[in-house]
Scaffold this motif. Structure first.
Motif, PDB file in Angstrom:
ATOM      1  N   MET B 284       1.024  -1.401   0.091  1.00 15.05           N
ATOM      2  CA  MET B 284       0.054   0.121   0.045  1.00 15.05           C
ATOM      3  C   MET B 284       0.948   1.258   0.193  1.00 15.05           C
ATOM      4  SD  MET B 284      -3.340  -0.529   2.315  1.00 15.05           S
ATOM      5  CE  MET B 284      -3.440   1.011   1.927  1.00 15.05           C
ATOM      6  N   ALA B 301      -3.334  11.260  -5.623  1.00  9.68           N
ATOM      7  CA  ALA B 301      -4.098  10.186  -5.280  1.00  9.68           C
ATOM      8  C   ALA B 301      -3.347   9.546  -4.310  1.00  9.68           C
ATOM      9  CB  ALA B 301      -4.345   9.219  -6.496  1.00  9.68           C
ATOM     10  N   VAL B 302      -1.941   9.327  -4.550  1.00  9.16           N
ATOM     11  CA  VAL B 302      -1.262   8.565  -3.401  1.00  9.16           C
ATOM     12  C   VAL B 302      -1.177   9.141  -2.169  1.00  9.16           C
ATOM     13  CG1 VAL B 302       1.121   7.623  -2.861  1.00  9.16           C
ATOM     14  CG2 VAL B 302       0.130   7.354  -5.140  1.00  9.16           C
ATOM     15  N   GLU B 304      -3.267  11.578  -1.063  1.00  4.73           N
ATOM     16  CA  GLU B 304      -4.560  11.653  -0.292  1.00  4.73           C
ATOM     17  C   GLU B 304      -4.919  10.272   0.338  1.00  4.73           C
ATOM     18  OE1 GLU B 304      -7.433  13.109  -2.883  1.00  4.73           O
ATOM     19  OE2 GLU B 304      -6.716  15.244  -2.657  1.00  4.73           O
ATOM     20  N   ARG B 305      -4.487   9.166  -0.430  1.00  6.18           N
ATOM     21  CA  ARG B 305      -4.603   7.799   0.360  1.00  6.18           C
ATOM     22  C   ARG B 305      -3.846   7.570   1.670  1.00  6.18           C
ATOM     23  NH1 ARG B 305      -2.373   2.516  -1.826  1.00  6.18           N
ATOM     24  NH2 ARG B 305      -1.335   4.197  -3.013  1.00  6.18           N
TER      25      ARG B 305
END
Lengths: 374, 724
Positions: B284, B301-302, B304-305
């Protein structure tokens, strides 16, 4: 008092490293029920060289095992000798062993006399005088101060265990938390001529006549071999002082020739009030049950008790297998005329049921000292 | 010589008071007598705690004021906090002796007598798991993890933030399995040594493997630290009592100190659990990257994840990111960012989501960390900024007393309740025993709760602040650090005062003199801080390096020495170690005195903390710091007796408790922030290895001495003649 019959109790204080050998030897011969507790011994370590300048205690502590078991009178002698032989107790500095006479209520069977195969014991050196035992119970932390008396007077190497005490403090409600229950039990052995003096000196050192400070008593011993090597370290003469004293004891046939400084003994021994003619009830029960049983005994009139934790060593196929390996030894010292009442109270509290697997034996306490009230 | 004999059996009852009771149930004690008993009792207990804590407190104060020369801000509050720590510790230790330990011993004795192995194992699992949830050590690690940046150590950031609950569960599972395994060990009388060889060997192997992976190497510190902080002052006595009870029932012929070894397992297995968890989460997490890259739109995106959603991402950017990061987030536009700050300032709900209930939070953050423009924007002018800073400096960090009391009380109740309720359940429903001396036990539990609560407040208000202050100022001994709380705005600044210096590579640096008291201090000149319109220079004082002459090594040496003494002093005050030492002393009938054990452990912890600090300053990979000592330990374990192995490994496992951990973490945080290292974990792990070394070495020495004395006696022979 109830009907009793005589038996013997052998107590040995052995260094941890050889106690296993002795336990194995005893099991091989057929002793089924042995009780072991942890203890420590104190010796004086002679300071040499630079350590003279450093502050700090000059005492060395060693871990011991206190090994206790009951036998019939006939096998007491050979078993005593066996312990001496296997534990190398004839070598000064190893440990001590005593054999005492006890009484058991007639109906009870506390040990299996038939299980022991008779054997011949090798002869061992003995003290040429009668030995008496002293047992002193003080608050935890004060043990070494009192046990030192034995070292400083060259009497013997003392052994100390831990235990918990019950008594006056249990009647004080929550306030009892201000009086600690943890105790140290000091074992000392000396000759019959010196026992009064040493008892008095130890009582003085521990301030035992003040309330709540402790309890001290002496008891008779049938046979003993005591560790007298109180100093470890450099020996400055061709023989140690213990060897010289032992040699003279043999020549003189006893210990009456020994003289201490008059001053010390006179100070200590004067004006002390002793309690005479008491009996000690020794109750062995399963771990965790001692406190309740002792409470019942105190409700019936006992003044207090000391509870010690023992390990029960027995062979796996022994008929005593259901008895828990964790045992408690409760010692109650009471006047002789109270014994029956207290034993009855214990019985009523369930001491002899399967919950507690209680076993009782009695010991005579000719002389004791403690706080005696206003 | 005559002695007066008295008390023959025929005498009245009063004369025989020593051995006969008057059969009444209660002795009436007057108020005066009661006070006469209570006051010395309370006094002696308080003095014991004062004695154990004075060293660390005085040392910290001395070090900050005298050695570093930085005044302590909020000294009165800190002093109150320290008093609370002493009172809390006194109450807690007393409650431990009166309530918790007897309760644990009761269950420890009765449970193995009545139940089979399966019940014991089930109980052990539950107890171990709850113990981790009850005691706040993991949360403390999380607080320390706040300085970790998601772009430098993505996996570590994940573990500490988004997956934090899983981290706690993993550690809890590790402790539960450890306690159960410990019981199995007693049941079958296995030695502890094979467990140690297997576990330590495996963990070291994994550590070496992990140091080669860019993501995994950063979680090493956290994993080992998690193992080190488990088993706090409430768990240790219970686990010890259970272990002693079980081992007494089942161990065949071992004597003396059995029942130890569970704490060791409970310190090693959680490390394994964290390793396993990180392996699961490895996919992850992205690879580490620079800050600017992290906030670029293509990595949005990464990012925010990792940060847990868009809102949280914005919050994170505003509060934690540096200037380039913020710029990158706002698409490289400075104006967008200013506009955003303006919007947040005006919109109260949005402000609340980012800064929480702390209204002054935004103001304070801008005042301390913002750029000049932002500060001007929020405060309007320099005078307001100055007044605000003065106000916040004087009140240190504001705290609300009610909130403090509430959350510490809850934490204390949680800690005790989560552990004692299973005990009561087992006692009443499975064993069907009644409590002996219930008044003492409940008083003890109450004292534990009160003590833990007060202790927690005191730590937060006193010790933590002191530790953080020293921690952040400590690097001033070997490098120059800024002191933002002492910043001021200097009026009538004339740029003509500025002088130029040149360094060996030809770069020019400007500086000017500031007069403070009688001293003239050189200060680097930053043109961005000068506002020509108002003629003011925004000055942030700096400190240090104290020892600049020797290339910083003396300064670093000072820091290492500080760390050693701090570790030593803090360990002596730890309640869990006290409890363990007392148990060891009781079980060995006084041969191993508590004070001796504590000294040996304290020296070890001091050395370990020094090593850990060295790791941070010189950025030594953790593997180098842990694997060699553990391998040496395996050798020493092989040589030592079973008794010492059990006691030694256990005493190291119980150190790093509520006093050491916050101090060490504060110090680690401070140093790592200033030195610029990725994360400040690992000190606790180092502090857990070295005490084992010191205790085992001491044990070997003591055994050798005893053996030689024994041999000496045997050689003399029975009749006193030497045997040839």
């Amino acid at each position: 008092m109830m009907e009793t019959r005589k038996a013997s109790r052998i107590s040995a204080f052995l260094p941890r490293s050889i106690s296993k050998e002795v336990l194995n030897a005893l099991s091989d011969v057929g002793v089924h029920d042995i009780f072991v507790a942890a203890a420590r011994s104190l010796v004086i370590k002679a300071k040499k060289g630079i350590s003279l300048l450093l502050p700090g205690r000059d005492l060395m502590l060693d871990p011991l095992d206190q090994v206790v078991f009951l036998v019939g009178d006939e096998m007491a002698h050979p078993l005593f000798n066996l312990v001496v032989e296997k534990g190398h107790l004839a070598i000064p500095g190893m440990g001590s062993v005593i054999s005492e006479e006890i009484e058991i209520p007639s109906k009870d069977v506390l040990f299996n006399e038939k299980s022991i195969t008779p054997f011949d014991a090798n002869p061992i050196p003995v003290h040429p005088y009668e030995v008496k035992g002293i047992c002193c119970i003080v608050q935890r932390g004060r043990g070494e101060g009192v046990a030192r008396i034995a070292l400083d007077t060259g009497t013997c190497v003392p052994a100390i265990n831990f235990g918990t005490g019950t008594g006056v403090r249990d009647k004080m409600g929550l306030l009892r938390i201000t009086i600690p229950a943890e105790k140290e039990i000091i074992h000392v052995f000396t000759s019959v001529d010196e026992v009064h003096g040493i008892l008095a000196m130890m009582a003085e050192a521990g301030d035992l006549e003040q309330p709540g400070k402790g309890f001290i008593y002496s008891y008779p011993v049938k046979k003993a071999l005591v560790n007298m090597r109180v100093v470890r370290g450099g020996q400055q003469h061709v023989a140690s002082i213990e060897q010289v004293v032992a040699a003279i004891d043999h020549i003189k046939g006893g210990a009456e020739w020994r003289r201490r400084e008059r001053g010390l003994q006179k100070q200590a021994g004067s004006q002390k009030k002793f309690l005479l003619g008491l009996i000690e009830i020794n109750l062995l029960c399963d771990g965790g049950t001692g406190a309740d049983l002792v409470k019942a005994a105190m409700a019936a009139g006992a003044g207090g008790s000391t509870i010690q934790s023992f390990r029960h060593v027995h062979p796996s196929d022994s008929p005593l297998g259901e008895i828990s390996p964790v045992r408690e030894h409760c010692s109650l010292i009471i006047p002789e005329d109270q014994v029956d009442t207290i034993v009855a109270a214990l019985k009523e509290a369930g001491a002899f049921t399967d919950r507690c697997h209680g076993q009782i034996h009695l010991r005579r306490v000719p002389r004791a000292l403690t706080y005696m009230g206003k | 010589m005559r002695q007066h004999d008295n008390a023959r059996p025929g005498l009245p009852l009063t004369e025989r008071k020593g051995v006969v009771s008057n059969k009444s149930d209660r002795i009436h004690v007057s108020i005066r007598e009661a006070l006469g008993l209570l006051i010395p009792y309370i006094k002696s207990r308080v003095l014991t705690q004062v004695r154990s804590i004075w060293l660390i407190i005085l040392y910290l104060i001395f070090f900050q004021k005298v050695v570093l020369g930085i005044p302590i801000s909020g000294a009165i509050v800190i002093a109150c906090g320290i008093v609370l720590v002493v009172i809390g510790l006194t109450l807690f230790m007393e409650g431990l002796m009166l309530g918790l330990m007897p309760l644990g011993e009761l269950v420890g004795v009765k449970l193995p007598q009545r139940s089979g192995l399966v019940t014991i194992l089930g109980f052990a699992l539950v107890l171990g798991f709850l113990a981790t949830l009850a005691e706040p050590s993991i949360q403390v690690l999380q607080t320390a993890g706040k300085s970790v940046k998601p772009w430098e150590a993505p996996l570590l950031f994940l573990l500490l933030n988004l997956y934090a609950p899983y981290l706690v569960y993993a550690v809890g599972a590790g402790v539960g399995v450890a306690v159960a395994l410990g019981m199995v060990r007693f049941y079958y009388s296995f030695s502890l040594k094979p467990f140690i060889y297997v576990l330590v060997g495996g963990l070291c192997a994994f550590t070496v493997y992990a140091s080669c992976d860019s993501n995994l190497k950063h979680i090493l510190g956290l994993a080992w630290d998690c193992g080190a902080v488990t088993t706090g002052p409430v768990t240790v006595p219970l686990v010890l009592a259970l272990g002693i009870g079980v081992s007494r029932m089942f161990a065949s012929s071992e004597s003396g100190a059995t029942g130890f070894g569970v704490v060791t397992l409970a310190s090693l297995l959680p490390v394994l659990a964290v390793f396993i968890l990180s392996m699961f989460l490895l996919e992850m997490a992205p690879k580490p990257m620079s800050e600017a890259d992290f906030f670029k739109p293509e990595n949005r995106a990464v990012a925010e994840r990792l940060l847990g959603g868009k809102d949280r991402a914005v919050q994170y950017v505003v509060i934690h990111a540096g200037p380039e990061g913020r710029l990158a987030y706002f698409d490289g536009s400075y104006d967008t960012m200013i506009r955003y700050v303006e919007e947040v300032w005006k919109d109260e709900t949005r402000r609340k989501t980012i800064f929480g209930d702390d209204i002054e939070g935004l103001k304070r953050w801008i005042a301390l960390h913002g750029t000049l423009n932002q500060q001007l924007f929020i405060f309007g002018n320099h005078e307001n900024l100055q007044t605000f800073l003065l106000k916040s400096r004087n009140s240190a960090e504001e705290f609300q007393a009610g909130h403090l009391l509430a959350h510490n009380a809850i934490a204390a109740i949680k800690a005790i309740a989560l552990l004692t309720i299973p005990l009561f359940v087992v006692l009443f429903f499975i064993l069907r025993e009644k409590l002996p001396q219930p008044d003492e036990i409940f008083l003890g539990l109450f004292l534990c709760i009160a003590g833990l609560g007060l202790f927690g407040i005191g730590i937060e208000v006193g010790l933590n602040r002191l530790g953080t202050q020293i921690g952040s100022k400590l690097p001033s001994s070997f490098k120059s650090i800024q002191l933002p709380e002492q910043q001021e705005s200097i009026p009538d600044f004339d740029p003509a005062m500025v002088q130029t210096s040149i360094s060996s590579d030809g770069k020019k640096h400007s500086f000017f003199y500031v007069k403070k008291g009688d001293h003239y201090i050189e200060t680097p000149y930053d043109p961005k801080r000068y506002d020509p319109k108002t003629g003011r220079y925004h000055y942030i004082p700096h400190k240090g390096p104290l020892f600049s002459y020797h290339g910083g090594f003396t300064g670093i040496g000072l820091v290492l020495f500080f760390a050693f003494v701090m570790g030593y002093g803090a360990t002596l005050a730890e309640p869990a170690l006290n409890a363990l030492g007392l148990t060891v002393e009781s079980l060995t009938a006084g041969v191993f005195k508590k004070s001796l054990l504590m000294q040996a452990v304290a020296v070890g912890v001091g050395a370990g903390i020094s090593l850990g600090v060295a790791k941070i300053i010189w950025d030594i990979p953790l593997a180098w710091l842990l694997v060699p000592p553990y391998l040496l330990l395996l050798l020493l374990t092989h040589w030592s007796t079973e008794e010492f192995v059990n006691i030694g490994w256990d005493s190291a496992g119980v150190t790093t408790g509520p006093i050491t951990v916050p101090l060490v973490l504060a110090m680690g945080l401070g140093i790592s922030t200033q030195v610029g290292v990725v994360e400040g974990f690992g000190i606790l792990a180092a502090a857990s290895v070295c005490p084992i070394l010191s205790v085992l070495i001491f044990g070997l020495y003591a055994s050798k001495k005893r053996e030689s004395a024994f041999k000496e006696s045997m050689a003399v022979g029975p009749t006193g003649e030497s045997q040839r």
